[in-house]
Design an enzyme around this catalytic site. Structure first.
Site, PDB file in Angstrom:
ATOM      1  N   SER A 161      54.528  44.632  41.595  1.00 52.77           N
ATOM      2  CA  SER A 161      53.312  44.017  42.132  1.00 52.77           C
ATOM      3  C   SER A 161      53.626  43.396  43.481  1.00 52.77           C
ATOM      4  O   SER A 161      54.442  42.473  43.571  1.00 52.77           O
ATOM      5  CB  SER A 161      52.808  42.924  41.182  1.00 52.77           C
ATOM      6  OG  SER A 161      51.901  42.087  41.886  1.00 52.77           O
ATOM      7  N   HIS A 209      51.676  48.331  42.177  1.00 50.10           N
ATOM      8  CA  HIS A 209      50.579  47.561  41.601  1.00 50.10           C
ATOM      9  C   HIS A 209      50.006  46.638  42.689  1.00 50.10           C
ATOM     10  O   HIS A 209      50.731  45.857  43.298  1.00 50.10           O
ATOM     11  CB  HIS A 209      51.122  46.747  40.426  1.00 50.10           C
ATOM     12  CG  HIS A 209      50.100  45.966  39.675  1.00 50.10           C
ATOM     13  ND1 HIS A 209      49.344  46.495  38.645  1.00 50.10           N
ATOM     14  CD2 HIS A 209      49.701  44.670  39.783  1.00 50.10           C
ATOM     15  CE1 HIS A 209      48.538  45.567  38.155  1.00 50.10           C
ATOM     16  NE2 HIS A 209      48.732  44.448  38.831  1.00 50.10           N
ATOM     17  N   ASP A 246      47.140  43.782  43.548  1.00 49.10           N
ATOM     18  CA  ASP A 246      46.261  42.778  42.937  1.00 49.10           C
ATOM     19  C   ASP A 246      45.149  42.379  43.903  1.00 49.10           C
ATOM     20  O   ASP A 246      45.403  41.801  44.954  1.00 49.10           O
ATOM     21  CB  ASP A 246      47.082  41.551  42.555  1.00 49.10           C
ATOM     22  CG  ASP A 246      48.007  41.854  41.391  1.00 49.10           C
ATOM     23  OD1 ASP A 246      47.494  42.247  40.329  1.00 49.10           O
ATOM     24  OD2 ASP A 246      49.231  41.726  41.551  1.00 49.10           O
ATOM     25  N   MET A 281      41.954  40.060  44.481  1.00 50.99           N
ATOM     26  CA  MET A 281      41.377  38.809  43.967  1.00 50.99           C
ATOM     27  C   MET A 281      40.285  38.326  44.908  1.00 50.99           C
ATOM     28  O   MET A 281      40.411  38.457  46.130  1.00 50.99           O
ATOM     29  CB  MET A 281      42.467  37.741  43.872  1.00 50.99           C
ATOM     30  CG  MET A 281      43.653  38.155  43.024  1.00 50.99           C
ATOM     31  SD  MET A 281      44.831  36.804  42.861  1.00 50.99           S
ATOM     32  CE  MET A 281      46.136  37.629  41.940  1.00 50.99           C
ATOM     33  N   HIS A 321      44.478  46.648  40.582  1.00 55.07           N
ATOM     34  CA  HIS A 321      44.014  45.722  39.546  1.00 55.07           C
ATOM     35  C   HIS A 321      42.941  44.829  40.163  1.00 55.07           C
ATOM     36  O   HIS A 321      43.241  43.987  41.000  1.00 55.07           O
ATOM     37  CB  HIS A 321      45.245  44.916  39.066  1.00 55.07           C
ATOM     38  CG  HIS A 321      44.958  43.838  38.087  1.00 55.07           C
ATOM     39  ND1 HIS A 321      45.891  42.890  37.724  1.00 55.07           N
ATOM     40  CD2 HIS A 321      43.836  43.538  37.373  1.00 55.07           C
ATOM     41  CE1 HIS A 321      45.380  42.053  36.845  1.00 55.07           C
ATOM     42  NE2 HIS A 321      44.123  42.418  36.626  1.00 55.07           N
ATOM     43  N   MET A 344      40.641  41.927  40.162  1.00 51.37           N
ATOM     44  CA  MET A 344      40.305  40.613  39.579  1.00 51.37           C
ATOM     45  C   MET A 344      39.155  40.036  40.386  1.00 51.37           C
ATOM     46  O   MET A 344      39.315  39.065  41.138  1.00 51.37           O
ATOM     47  CB  MET A 344      41.550  39.704  39.624  1.00 51.37           C
ATOM     48  CG  MET A 344      42.590  40.086  38.580  1.00 51.37           C
ATOM     49  SD  MET A 344      44.231  39.442  38.985  1.00 51.37           S
ATOM     50  CE  MET A 344      44.756  40.716  40.124  1.00 51.37           C
ATOM     51  N   MET A 353      46.931  41.248  29.968  1.00 57.12           N
ATOM     52  CA  MET A 353      47.435  40.164  30.827  1.00 57.12           C
ATOM     53  C   MET A 353      48.302  39.236  29.982  1.00 57.12           C
ATOM     54  O   MET A 353      47.853  38.716  28.954  1.00 57.12           O
ATOM     55  CB  MET A 353      46.284  39.364  31.433  1.00 57.12           C
ATOM     56  CG  MET A 353      45.522  40.046  32.554  1.00 57.12           C
ATOM     57  SD  MET A 353      46.517  40.720  33.902  1.00 57.12           S
ATOM     58  CE  MET A 353      47.356  39.268  34.532  1.00 57.12           C
ATOM     59  N   ASP A 394      51.163  42.784  32.294  1.00 49.99           N
ATOM     60  CA  ASP A 394      51.193  42.184  33.634  1.00 49.99           C
ATOM     61  C   ASP A 394      51.252  40.673  33.510  1.00 49.99           C
ATOM     62  O   ASP A 394      50.331  40.050  32.985  1.00 49.99           O
ATOM     63  CB  ASP A 394      49.909  42.628  34.362  1.00 49.99           C
ATOM     64  CG  ASP A 394      49.818  42.133  35.802  1.00 49.99           C
ATOM     65  OD1 ASP A 394      50.773  41.512  36.303  1.00 49.99           O
ATOM     66  OD2 ASP A 394      48.757  42.388  36.413  1.00 49.99           O
TER      67      ASP A 394
HETATM   68  C1  DX5 Z   1      48.570  38.001  38.330  1.00 46.93           C
HETATM   69  C2  DX5 Z   1      48.690  39.422  38.813  1.00 46.93           C
HETATM   70  C3  DX5 Z   1      50.038  39.976  38.605  1.00 46.93           C
HETATM   71  C4  DX5 Z   1      51.141  39.241  39.322  1.00 46.93           C
HETATM   72  C5  DX5 Z   1      52.334  39.312  38.440  1.00 46.93           C
HETATM   73  O1  DX5 Z   1      47.255  37.603  38.390  1.00 46.93           O
HETATM   74  O2  DX5 Z   1      47.770  40.263  38.141  1.00 46.93           O
HETATM   75  O3  DX5 Z   1      50.078  41.367  38.902  1.00 46.93           O
HETATM   76  O4  DX5 Z   1      51.458  39.762  40.576  1.00 46.93           O
HETATM   77  O5  DX5 Z   1      53.334  38.536  39.000  1.00 46.93           O
HETATM   78  P1  DX5 Z   1      54.571  38.054  38.136  1.00 46.93           P
HETATM   79  O6  DX5 Z   1      55.299  39.295  37.717  1.00 46.93           O
HETATM   80  O7  DX5 Z   1      55.352  37.206  39.090  1.00 46.93           O
HETATM   81  O8  DX5 Z   1      54.028  37.273  36.981  1.00 46.93           O
HETATM   82 ZN    ZN Z   2      48.061  42.483  38.385  1.00 45.51          ZN
END
Ligand code: DX5
Ligand code: ZN
Length: 226
Positions: free
Chosen positions: A8, A33, A35, A37, A66, A68, A137, A175
């Site tokens: 990620s 990956h 993220d 947001m 992903h 969010m 998650m 994740d």
């Molecule tokens: C959190 C994200 C993850 C995050 C994981 O909201 O969806 O993908 O980057 O990071 P680590 O592996 O540090 O928990």
């Molecule tokens: Zn993620």
């Protein structure tokens, strides 16, 4: 598929994103990956389709996006155009999840459904046959570097069983808070796509961290065939 490692980039240095991705790929990353947001569904802001498009230009492995965000339906086409190979959406924000999953698939993108730690696996019951993967998650989404929630291990097992009952071999992705210490346990529980941010990019050597995490994950998959 045995087990895939999906670094990620949330924990990478965004000023040197290309270098971070290349290091992870040299270490054997199977996916990248990403993220997304929106500051509403989660209390953080990250990036949108233009950044995904730039990453797509340099990445050699598929992009796992992903989402969010509160209203993913508005953006799935833009992320597909930007180069997402996989796209996951949270059940918590989607009253018409079936429509969204099929809209993602119609764009030629693999459709994943994500459950927050407090979301019941029962929300999957009527969509389990349709999904290309399920993302469990193991932290509350929004930030990298959080601590793995132990209950997630049995949740992976429960989701695997639910997908099996639906006759769907789709993999379970996990994740949040994954590292060398817990990766074998989640793989043994049935996880087959492993996301890791800080365990890879908050180390001095992302290539080596990716390689070592992958070795640990593959070691666990060999001991528990599925
Ligand atoms: C959190 C994200 C993850 C995050 C994981 O909201 O969806 O993908 O980057 O990071 P680590 O592996 O540090 O928990
Ligand atoms: Zn993620």
């Amino acid at each position: 598929m045995s087990v895939l490692i999906a670094p990620s980039i949330l924990s990478a240095d965004f000023a040197a994103l290309g270098d971070a991705i290349e290091a992870a790929q040299r270490g054997g990353a199977d996916l990248i990956h990403i993220d997304v947001m929106d500051g509403h569904f989660v209390p953080n802001l990250t990036l949108g389709p233009p950044v995904v498009k730039s990453i797509k230009r340099i990445a050699k492995v598929p992009l796992d996006v992903h989402l969010m965000i509160m209203d993913p339906d508005r953006y799935i086409e833009a992320f597909a155009d930007a180069g997402a190979a996989m796209m996951s959406v949270h059940v918590e924000v989607l009253p018409h999840l079936h429509r969204t999953v099929h809209a993602i698939k119609a764009l030629g993108v693999q459709a994943g459904v994500v459950l927050n730690p407090a979301t019941s696996i029962l929300t999957l019951e009527n969509i389990a046959a349709d999904v290309d993967y399920v993302l469990v998650m193991s932290v509350n989404p929004g930030f990298g570097g959080q601590t793995f929630i132990p209950r997630s291990e049995s949740k992976v097992r429960e989701v695997r069983a639910l997908l099996d009952r639906a006759g769907n071999p789709a993999p379970v992705e996990i994740d949040g808070g994954i590292d060398q210490r817990n990766v074998a346990a989640v793989v043994s529980a049935g996880a087959r796509i492993i996301v890791a941010g800080s365990a890879i990019f908050h180390t001095p050597d992302a290539e080596r961290a990716t390689r070592e995490l992958k070795a640990a994950a593959l070691g666990a998959v060999l001991t528990v065939p599925r």
